[in-house]
Write a protein that holds these residues in place. Structure first.
Motif, PDB file in Angstrom:
ATOM      1  N   ARG A 186       0.872  -1.178   0.000  1.00 48.86           N
ATOM      2  CA  ARG A 186       0.000   0.000   0.000  1.00 48.86           C
ATOM      3  C   ARG A 186       0.903   1.221   0.000  1.00 48.86           C
ATOM      4  NH1 ARG A 186      -3.500   1.315   5.443  1.00 48.86           N
ATOM      5  NH2 ARG A 186      -4.193   3.439   4.958  1.00 48.86           N
ATOM      6  N   PHE A 187       0.663   2.156  -0.934  1.00 43.95           N
ATOM      7  CA  PHE A 187       1.517   3.335  -1.056  1.00 43.95           C
ATOM      8  C   PHE A 187       0.659   4.589  -1.170  1.00 43.95           C
ATOM      9  CE2 PHE A 187       4.428   0.018  -2.248  1.00 43.95           C
ATOM     10  CZ  PHE A 187       5.651   0.460  -1.771  1.00 43.95           C
ATOM     11  N   SER A 188       0.842   5.503  -0.228  1.00 43.62           N
ATOM     12  CA  SER A 188       0.184   6.808  -0.285  1.00 43.62           C
ATOM     13  C   SER A 188       1.004   7.755  -1.146  1.00 43.62           C
ATOM     14  CB  SER A 188       0.048   7.387   1.128  1.00 43.62           C
ATOM     15  OG  SER A 188      -0.328   8.751   1.072  1.00 43.62           O
ATOM     16  N   GLN A 189       0.326   8.637  -1.867  1.00 43.90           N
ATOM     17  CA  GLN A 189       1.013   9.665  -2.644  1.00 43.90           C
ATOM     18  C   GLN A 189       1.028  11.024  -1.935  1.00 43.90           C
ATOM     19  OE1 GLN A 189      -0.760   7.202  -4.986  1.00 43.90           O
ATOM     20  NE2 GLN A 189       1.323   6.495  -4.625  1.00 43.90           N
ATOM     21  N   ARG A 190       0.819  11.004  -0.627  1.00 44.88           N
ATOM     22  CA  ARG A 190       0.903  12.220   0.184  1.00 44.88           C
ATOM     23  C   ARG A 190       2.168  12.157   1.034  1.00 44.88           C
ATOM     24  NH1 ARG A 190      -3.594  15.353   0.147  1.00 44.88           N
ATOM     25  NH2 ARG A 190      -5.458  14.437  -0.799  1.00 44.88           N
ATOM     26  N   PRO A 191       3.207  12.917   0.699  1.00 46.74           N
ATOM     27  CA  PRO A 191       4.487  12.776   1.399  1.00 46.74           C
ATOM     28  C   PRO A 191       4.434  13.037   2.898  1.00 46.74           C
ATOM     29  CG  PRO A 191       4.756  14.046  -0.624  1.00 46.74           C
ATOM     30  CD  PRO A 191       3.294  13.872  -0.415  1.00 46.74           C
ATOM     31  N   ASP A 192       3.531  13.913   3.330  1.00 48.86           N
ATOM     32  CA  ASP A 192       3.492  14.271   4.750  1.00 48.86           C
ATOM     33  C   ASP A 192       2.262  13.751   5.475  1.00 48.86           C
ATOM     34  OD1 ASP A 192       5.908  15.527   4.900  1.00 48.86           O
ATOM     35  OD2 ASP A 192       5.139  17.553   4.600  1.00 48.86           O
ATOM     36  N   ASP A 193       1.451  12.927   4.814  1.00 46.84           N
ATOM     37  CA  ASP A 193       0.224  12.487   5.466  1.00 46.84           C
ATOM     38  C   ASP A 193      -0.295  11.225   4.781  1.00 46.84           C
ATOM     39  OD1 ASP A 193      -1.938  12.344   7.124  1.00 46.84           O
ATOM     40  OD2 ASP A 193      -3.056  13.977   6.193  1.00 46.84           O
TER      41      ASP A 193
ATOM     42  N   LEU B 196       2.631  11.312   9.515  1.00 45.74           N
ATOM     43  CA  LEU B 196       1.496  11.788  10.301  1.00 45.74           C
ATOM     44  C   LEU B 196       1.407  13.298  10.180  1.00 45.74           C
ATOM     45  CD1 LEU B 196       2.197   9.517  13.410  1.00 45.74           C
ATOM     46  CD2 LEU B 196       0.707   9.047  11.458  1.00 45.74           C
ATOM     47  N   GLY B 197       0.444  13.766   9.368  1.00 46.05           N
ATOM     48  CA  GLY B 197       0.358  15.183   9.038  1.00 46.05           C
ATOM     49  C   GLY B 197       0.126  16.093  10.227  1.00 46.05           C
ATOM     50  N   ALA B 198      -0.778  15.701  11.118  1.00 44.07           N
ATOM     51  CA  ALA B 198      -1.147  16.589  12.224  1.00 44.07           C
ATOM     52  C   ALA B 198       0.024  16.867  13.153  1.00 44.07           C
ATOM     53  CB  ALA B 198      -2.317  15.982  13.001  1.00 44.07           C
ATOM     54  N   SER B 199       0.840  15.849  13.437  1.00 47.91           N
ATOM     55  CA  SER B 199       1.951  16.000  14.373  1.00 47.91           C
ATOM     56  C   SER B 199       3.291  16.198  13.683  1.00 47.91           C
ATOM     57  CB  SER B 199       2.035  14.767  15.273  1.00 47.91           C
ATOM     58  OG  SER B 199       2.270  13.604  14.497  1.00 47.91           O
ATOM     59  N   ARG B 200       3.316  16.098  12.344  1.00 48.66           N
ATOM     60  CA  ARG B 200       4.550  16.172  11.551  1.00 48.66           C
ATOM     61  C   ARG B 200       5.560  15.131  11.998  1.00 48.66           C
ATOM     62  NH1 ARG B 200       7.144  21.766  10.334  1.00 48.66           N
ATOM     63  NH2 ARG B 200       8.057  20.417   8.712  1.00 48.66           N
ATOM     64  N   GLU B 201       5.053  13.957  12.344  1.00 47.27           N
ATOM     65  CA  GLU B 201       5.905  12.847  12.748  1.00 47.27           C
ATOM     66  C   GLU B 201       6.084  11.854  11.599  1.00 47.27           C
ATOM     67  OE1 GLU B 201       5.812  11.949  17.489  1.00 47.27           O
ATOM     68  OE2 GLU B 201       4.246  11.045  16.260  1.00 47.27           O
TER      69      GLU B 201
ATOM     70  N   ALA C 203      17.884   9.908  13.232  1.00 47.65           N
ATOM     71  CA  ALA C 203      17.158   9.317  12.116  1.00 47.65           C
ATOM     72  C   ALA C 203      17.349  10.143  10.848  1.00 47.65           C
ATOM     73  CB  ALA C 203      15.665   9.210  12.441  1.00 47.65           C
ATOM     74  N   HIS C 204      17.122   9.486   9.722  1.00 51.19           N
ATOM     75  CA  HIS C 204      17.024  10.176   8.444  1.00 51.19           C
ATOM     76  C   HIS C 204      15.915   9.517   7.627  1.00 51.19           C
ATOM     77  CE1 HIS C 204      20.160   7.088   8.046  1.00 51.19           C
ATOM     78  NE2 HIS C 204      19.686   6.886   6.826  1.00 51.19           N
ATOM     79  N   HIS C 205      15.415  10.266   6.641  1.00 52.98           N
ATOM     80  CA  HIS C 205      14.219   9.827   5.930  1.00 52.98           C
ATOM     81  C   HIS C 205      14.265  10.309   4.487  1.00 52.98           C
ATOM     82  CE1 HIS C 205       9.841   9.934   4.856  1.00 52.98           C
ATOM     83  NE2 HIS C 205       9.849   8.800   5.526  1.00 52.98           N
ATOM     84  N   ASP C 206      13.763   9.472   3.579  1.00 54.33           N
ATOM     85  CA  ASP C 206      13.744   9.764   2.143  1.00 54.33           C
ATOM     86  C   ASP C 206      12.386   9.339   1.594  1.00 54.33           C
ATOM     87  OD1 ASP C 206      13.975   9.745  -0.638  1.00 54.33           O
ATOM     88  OD2 ASP C 206      15.860   8.668  -0.687  1.00 54.33           O
ATOM     89  N   TRP C 207      11.695  10.282   0.929  1.00 52.81           N
ATOM     90  CA  TRP C 207      10.428   9.986   0.236  1.00 52.81           C
ATOM     91  C   TRP C 207      10.612  10.454  -1.203  1.00 52.81           C
ATOM     92  CZ3 TRP C 207       6.401  11.075  -2.800  1.00 52.81           C
ATOM     93  CH2 TRP C 207       5.156  10.458  -2.592  1.00 52.81           C
TER      94      TRP C 207
END
Length: 338
Positions: free
Chosen positions: A101-108, A125-130, A199-203
């Motif tokens: 399952r893949f969302s196309q919303r990078p921040d949510d 998680l958009g609301a908390s920016r986590e 941590a580091h992250h890549d979308w």
């Protein structure tokens, strides 16, 4: 920006202050190199997306990635224990992405892969920016890790670049952020905050080159009392704009093009990484390697992610240089046909 693709079917290009709300790739006016309009099947086949979450500390290093390659959904997770040199690795490949399952919303949104009793899940998680990583495997390995981008002034690197003659690549990168959560495995149980993990992250998503190659470098940690993160690449996202940057206490500092000097046949030998503008001069000494190789004809990959220690300097313009002294991080050498 609410959507990456404009009403005329063309993408926004550039470096953005924040992520687009939606990577609406189905609205892209996708054409062949000779200008013929392509349909929904070609759009599905050529669109690829991946997401990566990495952990760095003196006690534990880890990485988890998920990728939608249209013809297959793939994922991997690994943990490396520097004090003992022990390593755990698992890989998954699912035909046509069944079980993914893949969302196309990078921040949510949520991206996940489920295979039997194995789950790899990345949550934005958009609301908390986590950003959260959840891994549950049938051998008992469990990772529940998260970090937040909510500190004042923090800015991820968000950009979209033209790719080849008819494509584009959107990338969103984060490094130099503290990580919390827990890891349970045969290597031991770890409280990520207690071991001072970063941590580091890549979308990344888009219509990328059918055959591509890149090098990448990333580090996260503490240097001279400052939180430092680094994201450098060569071979992708370099058409008009680059993703090269570093963070000092959450402040994003842009970097020019970079050169990776290393031996492709011996990736565990030292690497040298230098930027054209002189801001980055680093040397990398390898301590371990995660490698995946596959050749299915229409899909092929030679992926080498090397973890080890960086030494050198960062030279922000008009400021004191930052000495990097044995900070853990990653370099990468990857060839892909997809």
């Amino acid at each position: 920006m609410d959507r990456l693709i404009q009403a005329n079917g063309q993408p926004h290009f550039g470096i953005f202050a924040e992520a687009p709300g939606l990577i609406n790739h189905r609205d892209f006016d996708f054409r062949s190199p000779m200008g013929r309009r392509l349909g929904s099947l070609a759009k599905w086949r050529r669109f690829h997306q991946f997401q990566y979450f990495g952990l760095i500390s003196d006690q534990l290093i880890g990485g988890c990635a998920l990728a939608d390659l249209s013809l297959a959904g793939v994922g991997f997770v690994y943990l490396f224990h520097p004090p003992s040199g022990r390593m755990l690795e698992r890989q998954f490949k699912l035909p046509l992405g069944l079980g993914t399952r893949f969302s196309q919303r990078p921040d949510d949104g949520i991206c996940q892969l489920r295979s039997g009793r194995n789950l790899l899940r990345l949550e934005n998680l958009g609301a908390s920016r986590e950003k959260r990583l959840l891994v549950e495997l049938d051998d008992g390995l469990r990772i529940d890790a998260r970090f937040s981008e909510s500190e004042p002034g923090f800015q991820p690197m968000c950009l979209n670049t033209p790719t080849a003659v008819n494509g584009w690549t959107y990338a969103q990168k984060v490094a130099g952020v503290r990580c919390s959560g827990r890891v349970s495995s045969s290597l031991g149980d770890f409280d990520l905050a207690a071991i001072d993990a970063f941590a580091h992250h890549d979308w990344t998503a888009g219509y990328m080159r059918p055959q591509t190659h890149w090098n990448w470098a990333c580090l996260s940690g503490q240097a001279a009392g400052r939180r430092v993160g680094l994201n450098l690449s060569c071979g992708v996202n370099e058409t008009s704009f680059t993703e090269n940057c570093y963070w000092l206490d959450g402040e994003l500092i842009k970097v020019d093009t970079v050169r990776f000097a290393f031996d492709r046949e011996q990736p565990l030998q030292p690497w040298a990484i230098d930027s054209h503008d002189g801001q980055v001069a680093l040397r990398f000494e390898a301590r371990g390697l995660h490698r995946q190789r596959s050749n299915l004809g229409i899909l092929a990959s030679d992926f080498k992610q090397v973890f080890g220690r960086f030494c050198g300097v960062l030279r922000p313009a008009g400021r004191d240089q930052v000495v990097i002294d044995n900070l853990w991080g990653f370099v990468e050498d990857q060839y892909v046909k997809w």
